[in-house]
Design a protein around this motif. Structure first.
Motif, PDB file in Angstrom:
ATOM      1  N   ALA A 176      22.352  86.600  89.146  1.00  0.00           N
ATOM      2  CA  ALA A 176      21.553  86.345  89.038  1.00  0.00           C
ATOM      3  C   ALA A 176      20.589  86.321  90.354  1.00  0.00           C
ATOM      4  O   ALA A 176      21.563  86.197  91.587  1.00  0.00           O
ATOM      5  N   ASP A 177      19.607  87.014  90.234  1.00  0.00           N
ATOM      6  CA  ASP A 177      19.281  87.361  91.223  1.00  0.00           C
ATOM      7  C   ASP A 177      19.269  85.664  92.554  1.00  0.00           C
ATOM      8  O   ASP A 177      18.937  85.414  93.769  1.00  0.00           O
ATOM      9  N   ARG A 178      18.459  84.954  91.482  1.00  0.00           N
ATOM     10  CA  ARG A 178      18.401  83.019  92.978  1.00  0.00           C
ATOM     11  C   ARG A 178      18.766  82.526  91.265  1.00  0.00           C
ATOM     12  O   ARG A 178      18.553  82.676  89.580  1.00  0.00           O
ATOM     13  N   LEU A 179      19.343  81.499  91.781  1.00  0.00           N
ATOM     14  CA  LEU A 179      19.638  80.141  91.219  1.00  0.00           C
ATOM     15  C   LEU A 179      18.923  79.010  91.275  1.00  0.00           C
ATOM     16  O   LEU A 179      18.776  78.615  92.329  1.00  0.00           O
ATOM     17  N   ILE A 180      18.286  78.752  90.314  1.00  0.00           N
ATOM     18  CA  ILE A 180      17.233  76.746  90.635  1.00  0.00           C
ATOM     19  C   ILE A 180      17.918  76.171  89.946  1.00  0.00           C
ATOM     20  O   ILE A 180      18.274  76.183  88.585  1.00  0.00           O
ATOM     21  N   ASN A 181      18.548  75.380  90.709  1.00  0.00           N
ATOM     22  CA  ASN A 181      19.133  73.995  90.472  1.00  0.00           C
ATOM     23  C   ASN A 181      18.268  72.919  90.203  1.00  0.00           C
ATOM     24  O   ASN A 181      17.820  72.867  90.553  1.00  0.00           O
ATOM     25  N   VAL A 182      18.587  72.470  88.628  1.00  0.00           N
ATOM     26  CA  VAL A 182      17.488  71.333  88.956  1.00  0.00           C
ATOM     27  C   VAL A 182      18.205  69.802  87.417  1.00  0.00           C
ATOM     28  O   VAL A 182      18.221  69.948  86.580  1.00  0.00           O
ATOM     29  N   PRO A 183      18.739  69.339  88.708  1.00  0.00           N
ATOM     30  CA  PRO A 183      19.363  67.913  88.023  1.00  0.00           C
ATOM     31  C   PRO A 183      18.477  66.939  87.545  1.00  0.00           C
ATOM     32  O   PRO A 183      17.558  67.178  88.603  1.00  0.00           O
ATOM     33  N   ILE A 184      18.516  65.663  87.287  1.00  0.00           N
ATOM     34  CA  ILE A 184      18.646  65.159  87.222  1.00  0.00           C
ATOM     35  C   ILE A 184      19.288  64.300  87.844  1.00  0.00           C
ATOM     36  O   ILE A 184      20.664  64.283  87.640  1.00  0.00           O
ATOM     37  N   ALA A 185      19.174  62.927  87.922  1.00  0.00           N
ATOM     38  CA  ALA A 185      19.577  61.699  88.817  1.00  0.00           C
ATOM     39  C   ALA A 185      20.276  60.422  88.257  1.00  0.00           C
ATOM     40  O   ALA A 185      19.398  60.188  87.765  1.00  0.00           O
ATOM     41  N   LYS A 186      21.617  60.492  88.281  1.00  0.00           N
ATOM     42  CA  LYS A 186      22.177  59.396  87.666  1.00  0.00           C
ATOM     43  C   LYS A 186      23.029  59.062  87.833  1.00  0.00           C
ATOM     44  O   LYS A 186      24.447  60.093  88.980  1.00  0.00           O
TER      45      LYS A 186
END
Length: 304
Positions: A176-186
Motif C-alpha cells: 500500500a502507498d500508506r498505512l494508517i495504524n488505528v489500535p485501541i489502548a489496552k
C-alpha cells in the motif's frame, strides 16, 4: 527524497526480483530508521463526539492530506481481533474507523482497504466489533472491508532482525502507498500494554504466539518492516485489566481521548501514561527507542 514506506516498497520489489530457485527474499533495511531529531509531532485531543475528535486531532497535525495523497492506496488497520462488542473496548471504535476512512477519501485516496488478522473467528469479529457495518455504511466503491487472504503472505528474511530472522508478512500491507495504524489502548497480560506497535501483529502471518517469548525485540523487528505512516490511538475507551481480550465492563475506562503521531513510538509512549506508566516501563518502547524506531522522551515531543 524517498519516504520510509516507499523505501521499504522498493526494497521489497528488489528482494523479490533478485530471489531465485524458491529462496526466501532478503529484505535489507536500515537497522536504525532515524526519526526526527528535533522531536516527534504529537497530537492529543479529548471530546465526547468521536467524529469531531478525529477532525480536531487530524487538524492539529495539518490534516489527513499531510499523510494521504490523491490517487494513493491506503490501508486503515484497526484492531478487530476479538469477538466483542464496542462497549467492551477490545476492538477499535467503529465510529473512529469510519471517520478516518472518510478522511482518507476526502484527502483523495484512490482506494481504502480495511483489514485485520483476528484472534477469534473473523466473521464474528468483523460483525461484533461493528467495524464492518460502520465502514460499509459509507457506501463508497473506493472502500473495502476485507478478510485476510491466506495466499497473500510473503516470507521475508529480515536482514537486521534481532529476534526474527525471517517471518511472513501480509503483502497488501507492505505494498500500500500508506498505512494508517488505528489500535485501541489496552492492557496486555504479557507485554503490559497493546498499542500501535503491537497492533501491527495483525498484518503478519505465522504462529504469532511464539513471538511473546521475546515480544519487545520481535515487535521491533516487525515494525522495522511494516511502517505506519500515521498512528491514531483510540483511547475513547481503554481496557485496564484482563487484556487483550477483555470481556468485563468493569475493566473499561471512558477517557474520550485520541492520540495521533507519525511516530508510532511517540504515540505509544504518550498512551502508556494513561495507564500510569512511563514509556521506559514498557519493554517494547524501551527497545524501540534503543533501535531508533522513534522517540519515547515525552519532554522532547512537539505537542500540537
Amino acid at each position: 527524497m524517498l519516504d520510509r514506506r516507499e523505501f521499504i516498497r522498493q526494497s521489497l520489489r528488489a528482494a523479490l526480483l533478485s530471489t531465485v530457485g524458491g529462496a526466501v527474499p532478503i529484505l535489507a533495511l536500515p537497522s536504525r530508521p532515524v526519526f526526527a531529531a528535533e522531536g516527534s509531532l504529537l497530537a492529543v485531543r479529548t471530546g465526547k463526539n468521536i467524529e469531531q475528535l478525529v477532525i480536531d486531532t487530524l487538524a492539529a497535525l495539518g490534516g489527513m492530506e499531510n499523510y494521504v495523497k490523491r490517487g494513493e492506496t491506503v490501508v486503515v488497520k484497526p484492531n478487530i481481533g476479538w469477538d466483542r462488542t464496542p462497549e467492551l473496548a477490545a476492538n477499535t471504535s467503529p465510529e473512529l474507523v469510519a471517520t478516518l476512512v472518510t478522511a482518507c477519501l476526502e484527502a483523495g485516496a484512490k482506494r481504502v482497504r480495511v483489514f485485520d488478522r483476528t484472534c477469534n473467528d473473523p466473521r464474528r469479529c468483523y460483525a461484533q466489533s461493528g467495524i464492518a457495518a460502520a465502514v460499509e455504511a459509507l457506501r463508497s466503491e473506493r472502500v473495502t472491508v476485507e478478510y485476510m487472504d491466506r495466499r497473500a503472505y510473503q516470507k521475508l528474511v529480515i536482514k537486521d532482525g534481532q529476534e526474527l530472522r525471517e517471518w511472513e508478512f501480509y503483502q497488501p500491507a507492505l505494498e500500500a502507498d500508506r498505512l494508517i495504524n488505528v489500535p485501541i489502548a489496552k492492557h496486555h497480560s504479557i507485554s503490559k500494554l497493546t498499542l500501535g506497535m503491537k497492533n501491527i501483529m495483525g498484518v503478519i502471518g505465522g504462529n504469532r504466539g511464539v513471538l511473546h517469548r521475546n515480544i519487545a525485540a520481535a515487535l521491533c523487528d516487525i515494525n522495522l518492516v511494516v511502517h505506519s505512516d500515521l498512528t491514531v490511538i483510540d483511547a475513547t475507551r481503554i481496557l485496564v485489566a484482563n487484556g487483550p481480550q477483555g470481556g468485563r465492563a468493569e475493566d473499561v475506562r471512558q477517557l474520550d481521548t485520541l492520540i495521533a503521531s507519525p511516530d508510532i513510538v511517540a504515540a505509544d509512549s504518550y498512551a502508556a501514561t494513561l495507564f500510569g506508566f512511563q514509556p521506559h516501563d514498557i519493554p517494547t518502547l524501551a527497545a524501540a527507542a534503543r533501535r531508533g524506531l522513534g522517540g519515547i522522551d515525552l519532554a522532547r515531543m512537539r505537542r500540537v
